[in-house]
Design an enzyme around this catalytic site. Structure first.
Site, PDB file in Angstrom:
ATOM      1  N   CYS A   2       0.837  -1.197   0.000  1.00  0.00           N
ATOM      2  CA  CYS A   2       0.000   0.000   0.000  1.00  0.00           C
ATOM      3  C   CYS A   2       0.870   1.246   0.000  1.00  0.00           C
ATOM      4  O   CYS A   2       2.042   1.195   0.355  1.00  0.00           O
ATOM      5  CB  CYS A   2      -0.879   0.009   1.237  1.00  0.00           C
ATOM      6  SG  CYS A   2      -1.799  -1.514   1.433  1.00  0.00           S
ATOM      7  N   ARG A  28       3.151   1.746  -7.033  1.00  0.00           N
ATOM      8  CA  ARG A  28       3.112   0.569  -6.160  1.00  0.00           C
ATOM      9  C   ARG A  28       1.875  -0.285  -6.452  1.00  0.00           C
ATOM     10  O   ARG A  28       1.770  -1.402  -5.951  1.00  0.00           O
ATOM     11  CB  ARG A  28       3.073   1.003  -4.688  1.00  0.00           C
ATOM     12  CG  ARG A  28       4.320   1.715  -4.232  1.00  0.00           C
ATOM     13  CD  ARG A  28       4.112   2.303  -2.855  1.00  0.00           C
ATOM     14  NE  ARG A  28       4.013   1.288  -1.833  1.00  0.00           N
ATOM     15  CZ  ARG A  28       4.989   0.912  -1.038  1.00  0.00           C
ATOM     16  NH1 ARG A  28       6.153   1.478  -1.145  1.00  0.00           N
ATOM     17  NH2 ARG A  28       4.813  -0.006  -0.128  1.00  0.00           N
ATOM     18  N   TRP A  75      -3.564  -1.825  -1.544  1.00  0.00           N
ATOM     19  CA  TRP A  75      -3.427  -3.033  -2.360  1.00  0.00           C
ATOM     20  C   TRP A  75      -3.944  -4.140  -1.456  1.00  0.00           C
ATOM     21  O   TRP A  75      -3.316  -4.499  -0.471  1.00  0.00           O
ATOM     22  CB  TRP A  75      -1.959  -3.253  -2.744  1.00  0.00           C
ATOM     23  CG  TRP A  75      -1.726  -4.590  -3.390  1.00  0.00           C
ATOM     24  CD1 TRP A  75      -1.467  -5.774  -2.748  1.00  0.00           C
ATOM     25  CD2 TRP A  75      -1.726  -4.890  -4.776  1.00  0.00           C
ATOM     26  NE1 TRP A  75      -1.319  -6.781  -3.666  1.00  0.00           N
ATOM     27  CE2 TRP A  75      -1.467  -6.271  -4.922  1.00  0.00           C
ATOM     28  CE3 TRP A  75      -1.930  -4.130  -5.933  1.00  0.00           C
ATOM     29  CZ2 TRP A  75      -1.395  -6.896  -6.163  1.00  0.00           C
ATOM     30  CZ3 TRP A  75      -1.847  -4.763  -7.168  1.00  0.00           C
ATOM     31  CH2 TRP A  75      -1.580  -6.130  -7.276  1.00  0.00           C
ATOM     32  N   ASN A 101      -0.079  -0.549   6.157  1.00  0.00           N
ATOM     33  CA  ASN A 101       0.483  -1.342   5.068  1.00  0.00           C
ATOM     34  C   ASN A 101       1.100  -2.571   5.718  1.00  0.00           C
ATOM     35  O   ASN A 101       1.935  -2.433   6.615  1.00  0.00           O
ATOM     36  CB  ASN A 101       1.564  -0.516   4.342  1.00  0.00           C
ATOM     37  CG  ASN A 101       2.312  -1.333   3.307  1.00  0.00           C
ATOM     38  OD1 ASN A 101       1.861  -2.402   2.905  1.00  0.00           O
ATOM     39  ND2 ASN A 101       3.457  -0.831   2.881  1.00  0.00           N
ATOM     40  N   GLY A 102       0.684  -3.768   5.287  1.00  0.00           N
ATOM     41  CA  GLY A 102       1.246  -4.984   5.875  1.00  0.00           C
ATOM     42  C   GLY A 102       0.155  -5.998   6.161  1.00  0.00           C
ATOM     43  O   GLY A 102      -0.958  -5.891   5.647  1.00  0.00           O
ATOM     44  N   GLU A 479      11.919 -22.662 -14.566  1.00  0.00           N
ATOM     45  CA  GLU A 479      11.694 -21.255 -14.244  1.00  0.00           C
ATOM     46  C   GLU A 479      12.939 -20.408 -14.557  1.00  0.00           C
ATOM     47  O   GLU A 479      12.829 -19.301 -15.080  1.00  0.00           O
ATOM     48  CB  GLU A 479      11.277 -21.124 -12.766  1.00  0.00           C
ATOM     49  CG  GLU A 479      11.037 -19.717 -12.280  1.00  0.00           C
ATOM     50  CD  GLU A 479       9.993 -18.909 -13.077  1.00  0.00           C
ATOM     51  OE1 GLU A 479       9.275 -19.499 -13.899  1.00  0.00           O
ATOM     52  OE2 GLU A 479       9.951 -17.687 -12.890  1.00  0.00           O
ATOM     53  N   LYS A 483      13.000 -17.266 -17.257  1.00  0.00           N
ATOM     54  CA  LYS A 483      13.484 -15.909 -16.950  1.00  0.00           C
ATOM     55  C   LYS A 483      14.521 -15.482 -17.979  1.00  0.00           C
ATOM     56  O   LYS A 483      14.454 -14.390 -18.521  1.00  0.00           O
ATOM     57  CB  LYS A 483      14.121 -15.826 -15.554  1.00  0.00           C
ATOM     58  CG  LYS A 483      13.232 -15.914 -14.353  1.00  0.00           C
ATOM     59  CD  LYS A 483      12.167 -14.870 -14.237  1.00  0.00           C
ATOM     60  CE  LYS A 483      10.948 -15.249 -15.001  1.00  0.00           C
ATOM     61  NZ  LYS A 483       9.722 -15.530 -14.494  1.00  0.00           N
ATOM     62  N   GLU A 486      12.901 -15.012 -21.529  1.00  0.00           N
ATOM     63  CA  GLU A 486      11.953 -13.925 -21.776  1.00  0.00           C
ATOM     64  C   GLU A 486      12.590 -12.542 -21.690  1.00  0.00           C
ATOM     65  O   GLU A 486      12.096 -11.616 -22.329  1.00  0.00           O
ATOM     66  CB  GLU A 486      10.701 -14.034 -20.905  1.00  0.00           C
ATOM     67  CG  GLU A 486      10.894 -13.876 -19.430  1.00  0.00           C
ATOM     68  CD  GLU A 486       9.609 -14.142 -18.644  1.00  0.00           C
ATOM     69  OE1 GLU A 486       8.512 -14.079 -19.209  1.00  0.00           O
ATOM     70  OE2 GLU A 486       9.726 -14.413 -17.435  1.00  0.00           O
ATOM     71  N   HIS A 502      16.989 -38.595 -23.576  1.00  0.00           N
ATOM     72  CA  HIS A 502      16.003 -39.104 -24.548  1.00  0.00           C
ATOM     73  C   HIS A 502      15.779 -38.103 -25.677  1.00  0.00           C
ATOM     74  O   HIS A 502      14.666 -38.008 -26.197  1.00  0.00           O
ATOM     75  CB  HIS A 502      14.682 -39.412 -23.830  1.00  0.00           C
ATOM     76  CG  HIS A 502      14.830 -40.466 -22.774  1.00  0.00           C
ATOM     77  ND1 HIS A 502      14.945 -41.803 -23.074  1.00  0.00           N
ATOM     78  CD2 HIS A 502      14.932 -40.371 -21.429  1.00  0.00           C
ATOM     79  CE1 HIS A 502      15.091 -42.484 -21.949  1.00  0.00           C
ATOM     80  NE2 HIS A 502      15.098 -41.642 -20.938  1.00  0.00           N
ATOM     81  N   LYS A 602       2.179  -8.166 -18.758  1.00  0.00           N
ATOM     82  CA  LYS A 602       2.182  -8.664 -17.372  1.00  0.00           C
ATOM     83  C   LYS A 602       1.052  -9.648 -17.148  1.00  0.00           C
ATOM     84  O   LYS A 602       1.198 -10.637 -16.449  1.00  0.00           O
ATOM     85  CB  LYS A 602       2.069  -7.470 -16.410  1.00  0.00           C
ATOM     86  CG  LYS A 602       2.166  -7.836 -14.940  1.00  0.00           C
ATOM     87  CD  LYS A 602       3.571  -8.243 -14.563  1.00  0.00           C
ATOM     88  CE  LYS A 602       3.657  -8.899 -13.220  1.00  0.00           C
ATOM     89  NZ  LYS A 602       4.844  -9.766 -13.096  1.00  0.00           N
TER      90      LYS A 602
END
Ligand code: F6R
Length: 607
Positions: A2, A28, A75, A101-102, A479, A483, A486, A502, A602
């Site tokens: 937030c 943010r 948020w 915030n938290g 993963e 990264k 992309e 194989h 995104k």
């Protein structure tokens, strides 16, 4: 997460600076906005869901009077983005306005206690317990500072709190534990904000509040106090030399790097899951005849890691499936006994939602893990968990991957307990390791980033990479490769190491770089064989292995050494970090913008 802004001014309107400050925190991410001011001893709160300009216009926030006030962009982590859930929250007597915030871990028990004492709650947020807790403490006759301190000592979790109250209408109280809060001082007033960019137009003289500290702001300055013992902390102001643009990234050159570095803190938040929803989801999982783990992209890699976790800890077979493949592959067989656990950072990915709709039509139970409260996934799921990573702005997912795996690990552990699949000692030991994950990630970033930068430099002109891992490390390899591919656009392959013989091994020749993910554990002895196979074909071996792993070091050309004692089951969360950093630094060395890779969005909300 937030955005927070508070000010006490000698001259001028507080709301003008608050709304400007909140706008500078827009990056943010947020879903709702609210402001509180005090004028002539009267507290006024205006708030709503929506964009800053819309809420400001709709509620005529700029008409609010007073030279003291606080503002918040939210948020959501607990409770949908609605007007009642927006901050500031008030106590029962409406003399206290508080923003936060938290995540308050123990809010359920505090809320139950306050409900018994007759407090009434309007929102579904964890935050609202705090003004009520302060109100309750005030009833004992202590000062506002005393009440705030006592309330702070009762909450567990992460917070930046800012409090405005008619009890002391010329002061702002604030406090910090893990969520950032900065105090600023100018000729015209005293400020607090969640980030420096909000303060820069008014001052570059700041004091960063530290964990476990509270502060009292007045027009004459500020006083910092340790929450634990009430003692005063002496610390002077620091001069900020950042430009407003770099300040948005806290001085980091890109959001992606900032988000990689945020992981120790986002992982701590991912450990603060709401127990009752965790229990609910695991109960559903336990009852299903078959369980699918549904996702796209990075979230799919989290699901692959999740399938190992569910099997190894809870002895539950789950099927990870790419969202866009679900209907064709399992659409005809899913039904009322099937559970579909959809994992999506945004909660809005088209392919995932389409598969979820299909499963719902076939009467399957849909569960969710997402980073976005109020997203479509939260609305269509029978139950969901919020991974609490905060907004991720870099297009490439980083902190959201590690949080998702940590959430899945907690679910697997809870399910193991429910099903009686692990002994008490094993449960305790794994729980203890779970809590150490943020610290391992922190250690990795601190100790290995320079090493990884060197690797990026050495290999920046390589034309092809192969990523290999065995067992749960195949998820890490996939993963790491995603990264790199992309954001650097360098072609690469990722495979479970055992499968590489194989077929994929045919592309390995002299000089091809093979990146091996080699944590200690059941897969370790097998990975040694795979390294030898690739080495024999002339590959350059780069290994991510445990510190002091002489067997792997002997076979490798280059290594990145990871902290000891990480159980294999949790290794993807830590071992992916050097791979994220490798991709990032290589993209930067190539002159590319890692925050905005070509052709990617995104959130993919189209077919
Ligand atoms: C990769 C990346 C994408 C997303 C994918 C799913 O870095 O960001 O692959 O992981 O588009 O998005 P969510 O998790 O929002 O469903």
């Amino acid at each position: 997460m937030c955005g927070i802004f508070g000010c006490i001014l000698r001259e001028g309107s507080a709301v003008k600076q608050i709304t400007e400050g909140l706008k500078r925190l827009e990056y943010r991410g947020y879903d709702s906005v609210g402001v509180a001011t005090i004028d002539h001893g009267e507290l006024e709160i205006r708030k709503d869901a929506g964009k800053i300009e819309d809420v400001v216009a709709r509620h005529r926030i700029l008409d609010m009077k007073g030279s003291i006030g606080i503002g918040h962009t939210r948020w959501a982590t607990h409770g949908a983005p609605t007007m009642v859930n927006a901050h500031p929250h008030a106590d029962g007597s409406r003399s206290i306005a508080l923003i936060h915030n938290g995540v308050i871990e123990n809010y359920m028990e505090l809320k139950e206690e306050l409900l018994e004492k007759g407090h009434e709650f309007k929102s579904r947020t964890d935050t609202e317990v705090m003004p009520h807790l302060i109100e309750e403490e005030l009833k004992t006759g202590v000062s506002l500072q005393g009440a705030f301190l006592r309330a702070l000592r009762r909450v567990r979790g992460s917070y930046a709190f800012v409090v405005l109250s008619t009890v002391e209408p010329d002061k702002i109280y604030c406090a910090r534990n893990e969520s950032p809060l900065v105090i600023g001082v100018s000729e015209n007033g005293v400020y607090c904000a969640s980030d420096v960019p909000a303060l820069l137009p008014y001052t570059n003289k700041v004091n960063y509040l530290r964990n476990g500290e509270m502060a009292v702001l007045t027009l004459n300055g500020y006083q910092i106090i340790k929450i634990s013992d009430g003692s005063t902390v002496e610390r002077g102001l620091t001069d900020i030399t950042w430009s407003p643009e770099s300040a948005e990234k806290l001085g980091y050159t890109h959001y992606m790097l900032k988000e990689i570095h945020e992981q120790p803190s986002s992982l701590r938040d991912a450990l603060r899951l709401q127990e009752r929803y965790l229990n609910l989801l695991t109960t559903f999982l336990d009852r299903g005849k078959e369980v699918f783990l549904l996702a796209a992209g990075t979230s799919y890699h989290s699901c692959i890691a999740g399938s190992y976790l569910f099997s190894r800890l809870a002895r539950l077979t789950t099927v990870p499936i790419i969202s866009s493949e679900f209907i064709e592959r399992y659409g005809s067989s899913v039904g009322i006994d099937s559970i579909v656990l959809a994992v999506s950072q945004s909660g809005e990915t088209y392919d995932t939602l389409k598969a979820v709709d299909y499963a719902r039509m076939r009467a399957s139970t849909v569960l969710g893990i997402t980073n976005t409260v109020g997203s479509t996934l939260t609305r269509v799921s029978r139950a969901y968990l919020i991974q609490q990573s905060g907004p991720e702005i870099g297009v490439a997912a980083t902190k959201t991957f590690t949080s998702q795996v940590l959430v899945l690990a907690q679910m697997a552990l809870k399910l193991a307990k429910l099903r009686g699949k692990l002994s008490q000692d094993e449960l305790d030991e794994f729980q203890e390791k779970l809590l150490r994950v943020p610290e391992w990630v922190e250690e990795t970033i601190n100790k290995q980033e320079e090493r990884v930068k060197e690797l990026a430099k050495t290999h920046m002109d390589d034309r092809f990479f192969v990523f290999l891992g065995r067992g749960i490390s195949s998820a890490t390899a996939l993963e790491g490769r995603l990264k790199l591919m992309e954001i650097t656009y360098v072609p690469s392959l990722a495979y479970p190491a055992g499968e590489s013989k194989h077929g994929p091994i045919s592309v390995v020749e002299d000089g091809v770089s093979c990146i091996f993910v080699c944590p200690q554990g059941d897969s370790h002895s097998h990975i040694l064989g795979s390294i030898m196979e690739m080495k024999a074909r002339g590959a350059k071996i780069i290994s991510i292995c445990e510190e002091g792993d002489e067997q792997v070091k002997k076979l490798s050309d280059e290594v990145v050494e990871m902290p000891r004692e990480i159980p294999e089951e949790l290794s993807p969360i830590v071992y992916v970090v050097p791979l994220q950093l490798l991709a990032y630094h290589m993209a930067v060395l190539k002159g590319l913008d890692p925050d905005k890779p070509r052709n990617l969005a995104k959130s993919v909300t189209v077919p």
